[in-house]
Write a protein that holds these residues in place. Structure first.
Motif, PDB file in Angstrom:
ATOM      1  N   ASP A 167       0.841  -1.200   0.000  1.00  0.00           N
ATOM      2  CA  ASP A 167       0.000   0.000   0.000  1.00  0.00           C
ATOM      3  C   ASP A 167       0.878   1.254   0.000  1.00  0.00           C
ATOM      4  OD1 ASP A 167      -2.019   1.859   0.192  1.00  0.00           O
ATOM      5  OD2 ASP A 167      -2.937   0.972   1.987  1.00  0.00           O
ATOM      6  N   PRO A 168       1.488   1.556  -1.154  1.00  0.00           N
ATOM      7  CA  PRO A 168       2.407   2.704  -1.206  1.00  0.00           C
ATOM      8  C   PRO A 168       1.753   4.037  -0.859  1.00  0.00           C
ATOM      9  CG  PRO A 168       2.096   1.747  -3.394  1.00  0.00           C
ATOM     10  CD  PRO A 168       1.384   0.863  -2.430  1.00  0.00           C
ATOM     11  N   GLY A 169       0.487   4.188  -1.182  1.00  0.00           N
ATOM     12  CA  GLY A 169      -0.203   5.440  -0.841  1.00  0.00           C
ATOM     13  C   GLY A 169      -0.288   5.631   0.661  1.00  0.00           C
ATOM     14  N   GLN A 170      -0.607   4.580   1.371  1.00  0.00           N
ATOM     15  CA  GLN A 170      -0.691   4.655   2.827  1.00  0.00           C
ATOM     16  C   GLN A 170       0.694   4.834   3.437  1.00  0.00           C
ATOM     17  OE1 GLN A 170      -3.653   4.793   4.563  1.00  0.00           O
ATOM     18  NE2 GLN A 170      -2.287   5.411   6.211  1.00  0.00           N
ATOM     19  N   THR A 171       1.702   4.240   2.805  1.00  0.00           N
ATOM     20  CA  THR A 171       3.075   4.428   3.285  1.00  0.00           C
ATOM     21  C   THR A 171       3.462   5.903   3.190  1.00  0.00           C
ATOM     22  OG1 THR A 171       3.679   2.179   2.652  1.00  0.00           O
ATOM     23  CG2 THR A 171       5.491   3.739   2.957  1.00  0.00           C
ATOM     24  N   TYR A 172       3.080   6.554   2.091  1.00  0.00           N
ATOM     25  CA  TYR A 172       3.347   7.984   1.953  1.00  0.00           C
ATOM     26  C   TYR A 172       2.643   8.757   3.074  1.00  0.00           C
ATOM     27  CZ  TYR A 172       3.316  12.778   0.430  1.00  0.00           C
ATOM     28  OH  TYR A 172       3.456  14.138   0.416  1.00  0.00           O
ATOM     29  N   ILE A 173       1.381   8.435   3.337  1.00  0.00           N
ATOM     30  CA  ILE A 173       0.623   9.115   4.390  1.00  0.00           C
ATOM     31  C   ILE A 173       1.312   8.942   5.747  1.00  0.00           C
ATOM     32  CG2 ILE A 173      -1.540   9.036   5.712  1.00  0.00           C
ATOM     33  CD1 ILE A 173      -2.930   8.416   2.985  1.00  0.00           C
ATOM     34  N   ALA A 174       1.790   7.715   6.020  1.00  0.00           N
ATOM     35  CA  ALA A 174       2.457   7.439   7.299  1.00  0.00           C
ATOM     36  C   ALA A 174       3.746   8.240   7.432  1.00  0.00           C
ATOM     37  CB  ALA A 174       2.742   5.939   7.431  1.00  0.00           C
ATOM     38  N   VAL A 175       4.553   8.270   6.372  1.00  0.00           N
ATOM     39  CA  VAL A 175       5.820   9.020   6.416  1.00  0.00           C
ATOM     40  C   VAL A 175       5.530  10.518   6.537  1.00  0.00           C
ATOM     41  CG1 VAL A 175       7.921   9.607   5.131  1.00  0.00           C
ATOM     42  CG2 VAL A 175       7.117   7.230   5.185  1.00  0.00           C
ATOM     43  N   ALA A 176       4.560  11.005   5.785  1.00  0.00           N
ATOM     44  CA  ALA A 176       4.222  12.438   5.817  1.00  0.00           C
ATOM     45  C   ALA A 176       3.706  12.867   7.190  1.00  0.00           C
ATOM     46  CB  ALA A 176       3.186  12.753   4.741  1.00  0.00           C
ATOM     47  N   ALA A 177       3.042  11.962   7.903  1.00  0.00           N
ATOM     48  CA  ALA A 177       2.461  12.309   9.205  1.00  0.00           C
ATOM     49  C   ALA A 177       3.522  12.727  10.222  1.00  0.00           C
ATOM     50  CB  ALA A 177       1.659  11.133   9.748  1.00  0.00           C
ATOM     51  N   PHE A 178       4.751  12.283  10.047  1.00  0.00           N
ATOM     52  CA  PHE A 178       5.820  12.675  10.971  1.00  0.00           C
ATOM     53  C   PHE A 178       6.202  14.142  10.790  1.00  0.00           C
ATOM     54  CE2 PHE A 178       6.168   8.117  11.223  1.00  0.00           C
ATOM     55  CZ  PHE A 178       6.517   7.900  12.542  1.00  0.00           C
ATOM     56  N   ASP A 179       5.873  14.715   9.635  1.00  0.00           N
ATOM     57  CA  ASP A 179       6.038  16.143   9.370  1.00  0.00           C
ATOM     58  C   ASP A 179       7.454  16.641   9.649  1.00  0.00           C
ATOM     59  OD1 ASP A 179       5.116  18.637   8.527  1.00  0.00           O
ATOM     60  OD2 ASP A 179       4.572  19.237  10.574  1.00  0.00           O
ATOM     61  N   VAL A 180       8.449  15.925   9.097  1.00  0.00           N
ATOM     62  CA  VAL A 180       9.842  16.325   9.314  1.00  0.00           C
ATOM     63  C   VAL A 180      10.610  16.558   8.012  1.00  0.00           C
ATOM     64  CG1 VAL A 180      10.097  15.267  11.590  1.00  0.00           C
ATOM     65  CG2 VAL A 180      10.586  13.915   9.551  1.00  0.00           C
ATOM     66  N   PRO A 217      10.510  17.775   3.613  1.00  0.00           N
ATOM     67  CA  PRO A 217       9.750  18.377   2.516  1.00  0.00           C
ATOM     68  C   PRO A 217       9.034  17.274   1.712  1.00  0.00           C
ATOM     69  CG  PRO A 217      12.129  18.805   2.274  1.00  0.00           C
ATOM     70  CD  PRO A 217      11.940  17.972   3.495  1.00  0.00           C
ATOM     71  N   ASP A 218       7.985  17.658   0.988  1.00  0.00           N
ATOM     72  CA  ASP A 218       7.170  16.684   0.257  1.00  0.00           C
ATOM     73  C   ASP A 218       7.982  15.795  -0.675  1.00  0.00           C
ATOM     74  OD1 ASP A 218       4.847  17.445   1.500  1.00  0.00           O
ATOM     75  OD2 ASP A 218       4.208  18.791  -0.105  1.00  0.00           O
ATOM     76  N   GLN A 219       8.929  16.360  -1.411  1.00  0.00           N
ATOM     77  CA  GLN A 219       9.713  15.566  -2.368  1.00  0.00           C
ATOM     78  C   GLN A 219      10.521  14.490  -1.641  1.00  0.00           C
ATOM     79  OE1 GLN A 219       9.441  15.521  -5.660  1.00  0.00           O
ATOM     80  NE2 GLN A 219      10.823  13.786  -5.636  1.00  0.00           N
ATOM     81  N   LEU A 220      11.128  14.847  -0.524  1.00  0.00           N
ATOM     82  CA  LEU A 220      11.896  13.870   0.240  1.00  0.00           C
ATOM     83  C   LEU A 220      10.958  12.842   0.874  1.00  0.00           C
ATOM     84  CD1 LEU A 220      14.645  12.924   1.120  1.00  0.00           C
ATOM     85  CD2 LEU A 220      14.551  14.538   3.022  1.00  0.00           C
TER      86      LEU A 220
END
Length: 162
Positions: free
Chosen positions: A27-40, A42-45
């Motif tokens: 579930d790559p989309g959910q993986t992105y959401i999980a990583v983004a939730a840490f908010d540390v 930029p979006d590209q990274l």
């Protein structure tokens, strides 16, 4: 006895990485959401980390399962686990309400629904397994062991009879 303990650590850590890598890769989309939730980051990274992380975990899992480059895979596992622990600690310290997504899922959760102490304790346990392997990488049923035995045999001096 040390070889048995190291073997259990190697296989346990392999299971961790394979299970978490498969969950993220499915579930790559959910993986992105999980990583983004840490908010540390930029979006590209964040996109890059979310795309690479499942395959890093799967690679570590397969190396450890096969016992190939055990010390190196364990050392890299130490680095990844320390980064995961730091991520959870910073999220907790900043008051973020997230699920780490370590085994799939992840992202924002309702206030009071976090499990930071358990997530940190779990990752410290996995970190302990990795540290055992860095210190004592010799294990049973490993490619490293087969290669070491083969090297020892081929390094033996061959003497010819007179």
């Amino acid at each position: 006895m040390n070889v048995i303990i190291s073997t259990v650590c190697r296989l346990g850590l392999a299971g961790l990485w394979i299970a978490s890598g498969v969950a993220k890769a499915m579930d790559p989309g959910q993986t992105y959401i999980a990583v983004a939730a840490f908010d540390v980051m930029p979006d590209q990274l964040t996109s890059t980390v979310a795309a690479v992380l499942p395959f890093l975990e799967l690679g570590l899992g397969l190396l450890l399962l096969l016992g190939v480059g055990t010390r190196a895979a364990a050392a890299l596992s130490v680095g990844v686990l320390v980064a995961f622990i730091a991520g959870i600690v910073q999220a907790w310290a900043r008051g973020l309400s997230i699920d780490c997504g370590c085994f799939g899922g992840g992202g924002q959760v309702s206030a009071g629904r976090t499990e930071y102490p358990m997530e940190i304790a779990r990752d410290l346990g996995f970190l302990a397994l990795a540290l055992v392997l860095v210190r004592r990488p010799a294990t049973r049923l490993s490619a490293d062991g087969l290669l070491a035995r083969h090297s020892a045999r081929s390094a033996s001096p061959v003497t010819e009879g007179k």
